[in-house]
Design a protein around this motif. Structure first.
Motif, short mmCIF file in Angstrom:
data_model
loop_
_atom_site.label_atom_id
_atom_site.label_comp_id
_atom_site.label_asym_id
_atom_site.label_seq_id
_atom_site.Cartn_x
_atom_site.Cartn_y
_atom_site.Cartn_z
N GLY A 172 4.26 10.45 -6.96
CA GLY A 172 5.54 10.96 -7.44
C GLY A 172 6.61 10.99 -6.38
N SER A 173 6.67 9.95 -5.56
CA SER A 173 7.67 9.80 -4.47
C SER A 173 7.44 10.77 -3.32
CB SER A 173 9.10 9.96 -5.00
OG SER A 173 9.35 9.07 -6.07
N ALA A 174 6.25 11.34 -3.21
CA ALA A 174 5.99 12.32 -2.15
C ALA A 174 6.08 11.69 -0.77
CB ALA A 174 4.61 12.95 -2.36
N ALA A 214 0.83 -1.20 0.00
CA ALA A 214 0.00 0.00 0.00
C ALA A 214 0.87 1.26 0.00
CB ALA A 214 -0.93 -0.01 1.22
N ALA A 215 1.92 1.24 0.82
CA ALA A 215 2.80 2.41 0.88
C ALA A 215 3.55 2.61 -0.43
CB ALA A 215 3.79 2.25 2.04
N ALA A 216 4.00 1.51 -1.05
CA ALA A 216 4.73 1.62 -2.31
C ALA A 216 3.84 2.19 -3.41
CB ALA A 216 5.26 0.25 -2.72
N LEU A 217 2.59 1.72 -3.47
CA LEU A 217 1.68 2.21 -4.50
C LEU A 217 1.31 3.67 -4.26
CD1 LEU A 217 -0.65 -0.89 -4.96
CD2 LEU A 217 1.18 -0.10 -6.46
N ALA A 218 1.11 4.04 -2.98
CA ALA A 218 0.81 5.44 -2.67
C ALA A 218 1.99 6.34 -3.02
CB ALA A 218 0.45 5.57 -1.19
N ASP A 219 3.20 5.87 -2.73
CA ASP A 219 4.38 6.66 -3.04
C ASP A 219 4.57 6.80 -4.54
OD1 ASP A 219 7.03 7.86 -2.00
OD2 ASP A 219 7.70 6.38 -3.47
N SER A 220 4.34 5.71 -5.27
CA SER A 220 4.49 5.77 -6.73
C SER A 220 3.46 6.69 -7.36
CB SER A 220 4.37 4.36 -7.31
OG SER A 220 4.48 4.36 -8.71
#
Length: 325
Positions: free
Chosen positions: A26-28, A17-23
């Motif tokens: 835009g790496s926010a 979930a964190a990886a998809l949210a970060d992607s």
């Protein structure tokens, strides 16, 4: 084992979930936890190692213990269908994250874990030995195949992205140095300190690969690309370069024996262990250095988790985790 299984499932769910949210942002997310007000362009690459670790751990879901009471009809592993669905769902989510190698590793782990999960014990044992033989064969065959690729690539090389052309340059230089010490190699971790490794690719070398474009020559100059940036980005070539033919043969034998033991449920759940091996091998083929400490620790963590999910590492528990429907 049940508590460990819950922690693994929760950790992978939160990580995906964190990886998809970060992607998607835009790496926010990763910029925020670093205290960065602006997101540097290179930050996106930092998500790829995390994706590779999740691809390595996903096959362990094939051994999740049932989260019910300690005894009764629901003791033992989750039903195979439910574990298969979890594997499919986790892999599908990981395919949405950055990192081509991580995606290929996740798919390899998924296919091997599902096969081992549904095959009977005898078929799983055969599959394990075949997987080990296949990995061993790829490890031994990759360096000469890379040499063949370099001889055939010039007509189409300028169609490749500049980063892929640089990878070819790295392999070319690595093969040249490996040929100088074929039997025992240059020594472990020597790739980062090879003579000439910090030099920039000379024009004659690039032309030998088929480059003619001034723009591509300019890219190599502007990026200050080196002939060997720390490691060859190919595990079999790094083994051959640093440990020679002797090291390659020993590494191939180790892969064969590890896969055979894992398929037999010796201390680990077979489907989980074989799936993790397949995923880790794909990453070894195309991504990080063979001896990077964080990656070796990730492999050790996957093994420790697999043994824990088997119920303390007993062979009988490991076999049951692979066979019980």
């Amino acid at each position: 084992p049940r508590l460990l299984g819950r922690a693994l499932l929760a950790g992978l769910s939160l990580g995906l979930a964190a990886a998809l949210a970060d992607s998607a942002s835009g790496s926010a997310l990763r910029a925020a936890v670093r205290g960065l007000r602006e997101v540097p362009p290179q930050l996106v690459f930092g998500l790829k190692p995390a994706a590779s670790v999740m691809a390595l751990l996903l096959p362990l879901l094939a051994a999740l213990p049932w989260p019910g009471p300690r005894s009764g009809p629901r003791s033992g592993p989750w039903p195979r269908a439910m574990r298969s669905l979890l594997l499919l769902a986790g892999t599908a989510l990981l395919l949405l994250a950055p990192g081509d190698t991580a995606k290929l590793a996740a798919l390899a782990g998924l296919v091997v874990a599902l096969l081992a999960l549904w095959l009977p014990a005898g078929g799983r044992q055969v599959m394990g030995w075949l997987l080990g033989a296949g990995m061993a064969g790829v490890l031994l065959a990759t360096p000469p195949l890379l040499g063949l690729l370099l001889r055939e690539v010039p007509p189409v090389v300028e169609r490749l992205p500049p980063s892929a052309i640089h990878r070819l340059v790295i392999w070319q230089f690595g093969l040249e140095r490996a040929a100088e010490k074929p039997l025992a190699g240059w020594g472990m971790e020597a790739a980062r300190a090879l003579p000439g490794g910090e030099d920039q690719p000379e024009r004659a070398r690039l032309e030998a690969l088929g480059l003619r474009s001034p723009a591509l020559f300019g890219w190599f100059t502007a990026m200050r690309s080196t002939l060997m940036p720390l490691h060859p980005h190919n595990g079999p070539l790094q083994i051959r370069l640093e440990l020679g033919l002797v090291g390659s043969a020993l590494a191939a034998l180790a892969l064969l024996l590890l896969a055979g033991r894992a398929a037999g449920g010796e201390g680990v759940p077979p489907a989980a262990a074989l799936g993790a091996m397949a995923s880790g091998f794909v990453t070894f083929l195309a991504s990080f250095g063979a001896w990077q400490p964080w990656w070796l620790c990730s492999l050790a963590l996957a093994l420790a988790l697999a043994r824990g999910l088997a119920g303390g590492g007993s062979s009988a528990a490991g076999a049951r985790a692979g066979e019980q429907p």
